[in-house]
Every structure is written in structure tokens, then in C-alpha cells.
Design a protein around this motif. Structure first.
Motif, PDB file in Angstrom:
ATOM      1  N   ILE A   1      -4.746  -6.580  -6.084  1.00 10.67           N
ATOM      2  CA  ILE A   1      -6.141  -6.340  -5.813  1.00 10.67           C
ATOM      3  C   ILE A   1      -5.915  -4.857  -4.822  1.00 10.67           C
ATOM      4  O   ILE A   1      -6.705  -3.208  -5.129  1.00 10.67           O
ATOM      5  CB  ILE A   1      -6.896  -6.878  -5.680  1.00 10.67           C
ATOM      6  N   ILE A   2      -5.083  -4.859  -3.726  1.00 15.07           N
ATOM      7  CA  ILE A   2      -5.159  -3.761  -2.848  1.00 15.07           C
ATOM      8  C   ILE A   2      -4.273  -2.551  -3.708  1.00 15.07           C
ATOM      9  O   ILE A   2      -4.418  -1.323  -3.028  1.00 15.07           O
ATOM     10  CB  ILE A   2      -5.050  -4.255  -1.564  1.00 15.07           C
ATOM     11  N   SER A   3      -2.907  -2.958  -4.328  1.00 16.59           N
ATOM     12  CA  SER A   3      -2.247  -1.638  -4.998  1.00 16.59           C
ATOM     13  C   SER A   3      -3.589  -1.339  -5.808  1.00 16.59           C
ATOM     14  O   SER A   3      -2.682  -0.306  -5.689  1.00 16.59           O
ATOM     15  CB  SER A   3      -1.347  -2.455  -5.340  1.00 16.59           C
ATOM     16  N   PHE A   4      -3.828  -2.424  -6.267  1.00 12.03           N
ATOM     17  CA  PHE A   4      -4.895  -1.174  -7.587  1.00 12.03           C
ATOM     18  C   PHE A   4      -6.049  -0.689  -7.140  1.00 12.03           C
ATOM     19  O   PHE A   4      -6.148   0.878  -7.351  1.00 12.03           O
ATOM     20  CB  PHE A   4      -5.819  -2.823  -8.253  1.00 12.03           C
ATOM     21  N   THR A   5      -6.323  -0.575  -6.066  1.00 12.89           N
ATOM     22  CA  THR A   5      -7.285   0.277  -4.879  1.00 12.89           C
ATOM     23  C   THR A   5      -6.567   1.464  -4.387  1.00 12.89           C
ATOM     24  O   THR A   5      -7.089   2.624  -5.182  1.00 12.89           O
ATOM     25  CB  THR A   5      -8.065  -0.699  -4.051  1.00 12.89           C
ATOM     26  N   VAL A   6      -5.337   1.503  -4.009  1.00 13.08           N
ATOM     27  CA  VAL A   6      -4.106   2.369  -3.738  1.00 13.08           C
ATOM     28  C   VAL A   6      -4.641   3.641  -4.580  1.00 13.08           C
ATOM     29  O   VAL A   6      -4.141   4.032  -5.027  1.00 13.08           O
ATOM     30  CB  VAL A   6      -3.521   1.568  -2.956  1.00 13.08           C
TER      31      VAL A   6
ATOM     32  N   ILE B   1       0.922  -1.118   0.068  1.00 18.00           N
ATOM     33  CA  ILE B   1      -0.165  -0.120  -0.306  1.00 18.00           C
ATOM     34  C   ILE B   1       0.881   1.237  -0.283  1.00 18.00           C
ATOM     35  O   ILE B   1       0.465   1.940  -0.598  1.00 18.00           O
ATOM     36  CB  ILE B   1      -0.891  -0.162   0.927  1.00 18.00           C
ATOM     37  N   ILE B   2       2.107   1.697   1.197  1.00 12.65           N
ATOM     38  CA  ILE B   2       2.338   2.764   1.362  1.00 12.65           C
ATOM     39  C   ILE B   2       3.685   2.934  -0.109  1.00 12.65           C
ATOM     40  O   ILE B   2       3.942   4.104  -0.627  1.00 12.65           O
ATOM     41  CB  ILE B   2       3.792   2.263   2.633  1.00 12.65           C
ATOM     42  N   SER B   3       4.072   1.472  -0.903  1.00 15.88           N
ATOM     43  CA  SER B   3       4.846   1.444  -1.772  1.00 15.88           C
ATOM     44  C   SER B   3       3.941   1.970  -3.717  1.00 15.88           C
ATOM     45  O   SER B   3       4.273   2.701  -3.938  1.00 15.88           O
ATOM     46  CB  SER B   3       5.578   0.514  -2.200  1.00 15.88           C
ATOM     47  N   THR B   4       3.286   1.734  -2.806  1.00 12.76           N
ATOM     48  CA  THR B   4       2.093   1.963  -4.555  1.00 12.76           C
ATOM     49  C   THR B   4       1.934   3.681  -4.068  1.00 12.76           C
ATOM     50  O   THR B   4       2.233   4.059  -4.910  1.00 12.76           O
ATOM     51  CB  THR B   4       0.390   0.992  -4.370  1.00 12.76           C
TER      52      THR B   4
ATOM     53  N   SER C   1      -5.567   4.201   4.520  1.00 13.72           N
ATOM     54  CA  SER C   1      -6.548   4.806   5.579  1.00 13.72           C
ATOM     55  C   SER C   1      -7.433   3.665   4.754  1.00 13.72           C
ATOM     56  O   SER C   1      -7.883   2.601   5.992  1.00 13.72           O
ATOM     57  CB  SER C   1      -6.797   5.868   5.734  1.00 13.72           C
ATOM     58  N   ILE C   2      -6.914   3.671   3.258  1.00 18.24           N
ATOM     59  CA  ILE C   2      -7.367   2.961   2.245  1.00 18.24           C
ATOM     60  C   ILE C   2      -7.638   1.515   2.341  1.00 18.24           C
ATOM     61  O   ILE C   2      -7.928   0.659   3.188  1.00 18.24           O
ATOM     62  CB  ILE C   2      -7.913   3.188   0.758  1.00 18.24           C
ATOM     63  N   GLY C   3      -5.913   1.350   2.864  1.00 19.22           N
ATOM     64  CA  GLY C   3      -5.616  -0.430   3.506  1.00 19.22           C
ATOM     65  C   GLY C   3      -5.452  -0.317   4.144  1.00 19.22           C
ATOM     66  O   GLY C   3      -6.200  -2.032   4.116  1.00 19.22           O
ATOM     67  N   PHE C   4      -6.000   0.468   5.328  1.00 21.65           N
ATOM     68  CA  PHE C   4      -6.454  -0.215   6.651  1.00 21.65           C
ATOM     69  C   PHE C   4      -7.890  -0.742   6.280  1.00 21.65           C
ATOM     70  O   PHE C   4      -8.236  -1.882   7.308  1.00 21.65           O
ATOM     71  CB  PHE C   4      -5.915   0.938   7.616  1.00 21.65           C
ATOM     72  N   LEU C   5      -8.956   0.189   5.945  1.00 22.09           N
ATOM     73  CA  LEU C   5     -10.111  -0.240   5.937  1.00 22.09           C
ATOM     74  C   LEU C   5      -9.963  -1.498   5.038  1.00 22.09           C
ATOM     75  O   LEU C   5     -10.877  -2.487   5.663  1.00 22.09           O
ATOM     76  CB  LEU C   5     -11.322   1.383   5.383  1.00 22.09           C
ATOM     77  N   LEU C   6      -9.005  -1.804   4.300  1.00 19.80           N
ATOM     78  CA  LEU C   6      -8.771  -2.944   3.167  1.00 19.80           C
ATOM     79  C   LEU C   6      -8.968  -4.335   4.427  1.00 19.80           C
ATOM     80  O   LEU C   6      -9.265  -5.430   3.718  1.00 19.80           O
ATOM     81  CB  LEU C   6      -8.857  -3.050   1.967  1.00 19.80           C
TER      82      LEU C   6
ATOM     83  N   ASN D   1      -0.025  17.526  -1.689  1.00 16.54           N
ATOM     84  CA  ASN D   1       0.302  17.440  -0.360  1.00 16.54           C
ATOM     85  C   ASN D   1       0.222  15.966  -0.536  1.00 16.54           C
ATOM     86  O   ASN D   1      -0.211  15.592  -0.037  1.00 16.54           O
ATOM     87  CB  ASN D   1      -0.348  17.878   0.818  1.00 16.54           C
ATOM     88  N   PHE D   2       1.138  15.362  -0.384  1.00 16.93           N
ATOM     89  CA  PHE D   2       1.707  14.403  -0.318  1.00 16.93           C
ATOM     90  C   PHE D   2       1.485  13.947   1.390  1.00 16.93           C
ATOM     91  O   PHE D   2       1.046  11.651   0.623  1.00 16.93           O
ATOM     92  CB  PHE D   2       3.572  13.626  -0.925  1.00 16.93           C
ATOM     93  N   PHE D   3       2.067  14.136   1.201  1.00 15.07           N
ATOM     94  CA  PHE D   3       1.794  13.399   3.350  1.00 15.07           C
ATOM     95  C   PHE D   3      -0.224  12.875   3.451  1.00 15.07           C
ATOM     96  O   PHE D   3      -0.785  12.079   3.881  1.00 15.07           O
ATOM     97  CB  PHE D   3       1.840  14.204   4.184  1.00 15.07           C
ATOM     98  N   LYS D   4      -0.882  14.130   2.528  1.00 15.04           N
ATOM     99  CA  LYS D   4      -2.534  13.891   2.616  1.00 15.04           C
ATOM    100  C   LYS D   4      -2.846  12.315   2.093  1.00 15.04           C
ATOM    101  O   LYS D   4      -3.221  12.038   2.376  1.00 15.04           O
ATOM    102  CB  LYS D   4      -2.699  14.717   2.148  1.00 15.04           C
ATOM    103  N   ILE D   5      -2.801  12.669   0.503  1.00 10.84           N
ATOM    104  CA  ILE D   5      -3.024  11.984  -0.031  1.00 10.84           C
ATOM    105  C   ILE D   5      -1.654  10.304   1.189  1.00 10.84           C
ATOM    106  O   ILE D   5      -2.733   9.220   0.696  1.00 10.84           O
ATOM    107  CB  ILE D   5      -1.656  11.640  -1.528  1.00 10.84           C
ATOM    108  N   LEU D   6      -0.901  10.205   1.333  1.00  8.83           N
ATOM    109  CA  LEU D   6      -0.462   9.093   1.612  1.00  8.83           C
ATOM    110  C   LEU D   6      -1.043   8.279   3.166  1.00  8.83           C
ATOM    111  O   LEU D   6      -1.510   7.032   2.927  1.00  8.83           O
ATOM    112  CB  LEU D   6       1.078   9.274   2.301  1.00  8.83           C
ATOM    113  N   PHE D   7      -1.997   9.523   3.857  1.00  6.38           N
ATOM    114  CA  PHE D   7      -2.232   8.984   4.804  1.00  6.38           C
ATOM    115  C   PHE D   7      -3.830   8.559   4.466  1.00  6.38           C
ATOM    116  O   PHE D   7      -4.211   7.323   4.748  1.00  6.38           O
ATOM    117  CB  PHE D   7      -2.577  10.335   5.197  1.00  6.38           C
ATOM    118  N   ILE D   8      -4.212   9.265   3.347  1.00  5.02           N
ATOM    119  CA  ILE D   8      -5.869   8.801   3.238  1.00  5.02           C
ATOM    120  C   ILE D   8      -5.086   7.133   2.583  1.00  5.02           C
ATOM    121  O   ILE D   8      -6.496   6.481   2.505  1.00  5.02           O
ATOM    122  CB  ILE D   8      -6.678   9.312   1.707  1.00  5.02           C
ATOM    123  N   SER D   9      -4.126   7.084   1.434  1.00  2.00           N
ATOM    124  CA  SER D   9      -4.202   5.817   0.429  1.00  2.00           C
ATOM    125  C   SER D   9      -4.031   4.659   1.744  1.00  2.00           C
ATOM    126  O   SER D   9      -4.675   3.580   2.032  1.00  2.00           O
ATOM    127  CB  SER D   9      -2.884   5.947   0.102  1.00  2.00           C
TER     128      SER D   9
END
Length: 360
Positions: A285-290, A71-74, A312-317, A302-310
Motif C-alpha cells: 500500500i505505501i508503495s502504491f501511494t509512492v 519507498i525509495i526503490s519504488t 517525505s510522503i513515505g515518512f509521513l505515512l 529533477n529526479f532528486f526532487k521527486i525522490l525527496f517528496i516520495s
């Protein structure tokens, strides 16, 4: 041109996967060392032993953290490509978002297969070693193994009294056994016991209709019942047999057969085994979603905003996967249906994000 772009994207993704894996694994290993120190504080362990034990946990750490690494690397990969205007350039020459994702997805599958074929067996082997070192050693009291779908138990009372027990059929939920064969070595006597059925209650093996043969003098007799004191109970037996997370993937089928025979098979185990085998697909699939989300952000955002939401999406999955697993176990839902949901919901979300990007 096409091959160069494909290789370029593949290598970038591999670089970010291993960089994030190194950082996250190092952080978790530091925590593990602290936990291991508490675990073996009474064993006067030195630094070398601590490092060795933390190394034994490393394959498991990588397997557990790889979804978050992906998730983070994507998010990092797409931030890099967007910041350098490379996604715009690729789309200008006819690449779609899906085309850009293909080499990234193949890199993830490659890593997922490495984890399945290399780290999965290593993790199973290393976890057993870790437990043998950090838990109390009962090898001088008993050992329990499954060989050819039969239960073999060595029970040692003392140096003058040993039992070798073979059970062809046992229901480990109620501890009722059938077709029991026992060789008893006690003092200078060697006896062979055969019982049609029996039950283990606490640490006592109670058998009925027992035939006894003294091998030394060939004396034969029968008893309506016989009791043998054991050094283990039901929990010890279950722990020795049903710890399915210590089984390498290539023994899943064999282990499932054994669990079914001993009435220990459950949807939880089936879902765990299926998720381990299909983990490369789940990671893609989770990488595709992120990617569908992080691919939307603009160069100056702001990249850190995008990283945080990404994240969060991965964590919810990830939480969604755990919830589906819990429901499958509680309501005895087919593990195929459960894992289909685990794969399809993130895929649908990812497709929604991608369609929005392509529609711009």
C-alpha cells in the motif's frame, strides 16, 4: 508479450529492492557497530565479537528499514521506467497504471513474506542472543519461564539455598499470586511449600496460609504467613515475560494467551503483532501511494526532487502509523479499527494520485 513484461517489471523491482536494502542496511550497520562498541566497551571485545554482534542485529535492522527501502526503490523503479519511455510504451499497448503496478506489488509481497517467514523468527532469536551477550547475566541468580500457562521460576540464593517456584495464577500488574508451589533446597533439608495466595513486594515473596512438608523426614505443619527472599523484583519479572518483540510470529497466539492470563495484554501488543503479520500488505500500500506520486513526473524533471517528496510522503505515512498506534494505546481503541485506518488512508491517497494520472 504479457508474461515477458510481467517478469521484466517483477525483476526490476526485486533488483532495486535488494540494491537499496544493501545500501541502507550497510549504513545502519556501521552506526550499530559504533553503538555496540559503547555498549560493550568494558568487556574487552575484539573485532570479531563486534562483527558477530552487528550480525545479530541485522535481521532487526532489515525489518525496521524495509518500509523506507520499499519507498525509495519504488521511486527509483518509476524513474527508470519513465526515463527510458517504457511506461509510455506500455500504456500505448493498453497497460494501465494499475497493470504496471501489479508485478511490482507482487515483488513487494514476495519480499514481505520472506521477511515474515524468515527474518521475523531470526530476528526474535538473534535479539535474545544479543541481549544475553550484552546485558548482565543473571542466570546464576534466577531464571523465569512460562510453561503450559504456568510461571516457573528458579531462584538461587547461593549454592546451598535454591527455590523452584511454580505459580498457576498471578496478576503481574499488582504481583498478587494464587496456587503457589515451592520446592526449597536449603542445606540438607528439602521442603515443599503450598500457599493459597501471596504477593511479591520488592524482592520479598510474602505468602499466606502456607502448608509445609519436609520431604526428608515427612514432617508436616502450617503457617499463617511465610516470607522468602528473592533475587528479582517486579521489573525483572515483567522484562522476562512481556518482551513481545522477541516472539516469532508463529507464537503470537500462544504468547497473547499467556499475557492475558497474567494481565499483561494490551492494545499496543495486539497492534504490533497484527502489523507484523500484515506487513506485506502495508508495504504494498505505501508503495502504491509512492507510485501514484512518482509515476506523475516527466522524463526531464529533477529526479532528486521527486525522490525527496516520495520519501517525505513515505515518512509521513510512517509517522501516521506511529500516531495511530499511540492513540490506540492511550484511548484503548480496537486494534482492528486502528490498523484499518493505517491501511486505508494511504490507499485512498494512492488511489487519488493514480486517478489523476489516468485522467491525463
Amino acid at each position: 508479450m504479457i508474461n515477458k513484461i510481467f517478469i521484466y517489471l517483477f525483476l526490476i523491482k526485486m533488483k532495486y529492492i535488494f540494491f537499496n536494502l544493501l545500501c541502507i542496511s550497510l549504513f545502519i550497520q556501521i552506526i550499530n557497530i559504533l553503538e555496540i562498541t559503547k555498549l560493550i566497551e568494558n568487556k574487552n571485545a575484539n573485532l570479531l565479537n563486534l562483527l558477530y554482534l552487528s550480525l545479530l542485529k541485522l535481521p532487526s535492522v532489515i525489518i525496521e528499514t524495509i518500509p523506507f527501502v520499499i519507498i525509495i526503490s519504488t521511486a527509483f523503479v518509476y524513474r527508470y521506467l519513465i526515463s527510458n519511455n517504457e511506461i509510455i510504451s506500455m500504456r500505448n499497448i493498453g497497460y494501465s497504471i494499475i497493470d504496471i503496478f501489479k508485478p511490482i506489488g507482487i515483488a513487494i509481497i514476495f519480499v514481505g513474506l520472506l521477511i515474515l517467514f524468515v527474518l521475523n523468527p531470526l530476528s526474535a532469536q538473534f535479539e535474545k542472543k544479543f541481549d544475553n551477550i550484552t546485558t548482565k547475566d543473571f542466570s546464576n541468580l534466577y531464571s523465569i519461564k512460562i510453561i503450559n500457562d504456568e510461571l516457573w521460576i528458579k531462584n538461587i540464593k547461593d549454592k546451598n539455598e535454591k527455590y523452584f517456584i511454580n505459580i498457576s495464577d498471578i496478576d503481574l500488574k499488582n504481583m498478587k499470586a494464587k496456587n503457589i508451589k515451592i520446592i526449597s533446597l536449603k542445606d540438607k533439608n528439602t521442603n515443599f511449600y503450598y500457599a493459597e495466595n501471596g504477593i511479591i513486594i520488592d524482592k520479598i515473596f510474602k505468602m499466606k496460609k502456607v502448608k509445609i512438608l519436609n520431604i526428608i523426614n515427612d514432617n508436616y505443619n502450617e503457617k499463617k504467613s511465610l516470607e522468602i527472599n528473592l533475587n528479582f523484583d517486579k521489573n525483572n519479572l515483567l522484562d522476562s515475560i512481556s518482551n513481545y518483540k522477541y516472539i516469532p510470529f508463529y507464537k503470537y497466539t500462544e504468547h497473547i494467551k499467556s499475557l492475558k492470563k497474567f494481565n499483561l495484554y494490551s492494545p499496543e501488543i495486539a497492534l504490533y503483532y497484527l502489523s507484523e503479520i500484515l506487513k506485506p500488505l502495508f508495504l504494498v500500500i505505501i508503495s502504491f501511494t509512492v507510485m501514484g506520486y512518482s509515476g506523475r513526473f516527466k522524463r526531464n524533471e529533477n529526479f532528486f526532487k521527486i525522490l525527496f517528496i516520495s520519501i517525505s510522503i513515505g515518512f509521513l505515512l510512517f509517522m501516521f502509523k506511529e500516531i495511530i498506534t499511540a492513540f490506540s494505546v492511550s484511548f484503548n481503541i480496537s486494534f482492528f479499527i486502528s490498523y484499518l485506518l493505517i491501511l486505508s488512508i494511504p490507499l485512498i491517497i494512492g488511489l487519488y494520485f493514480v486517478i489523476n494520472i489516468e485522467g491525463r
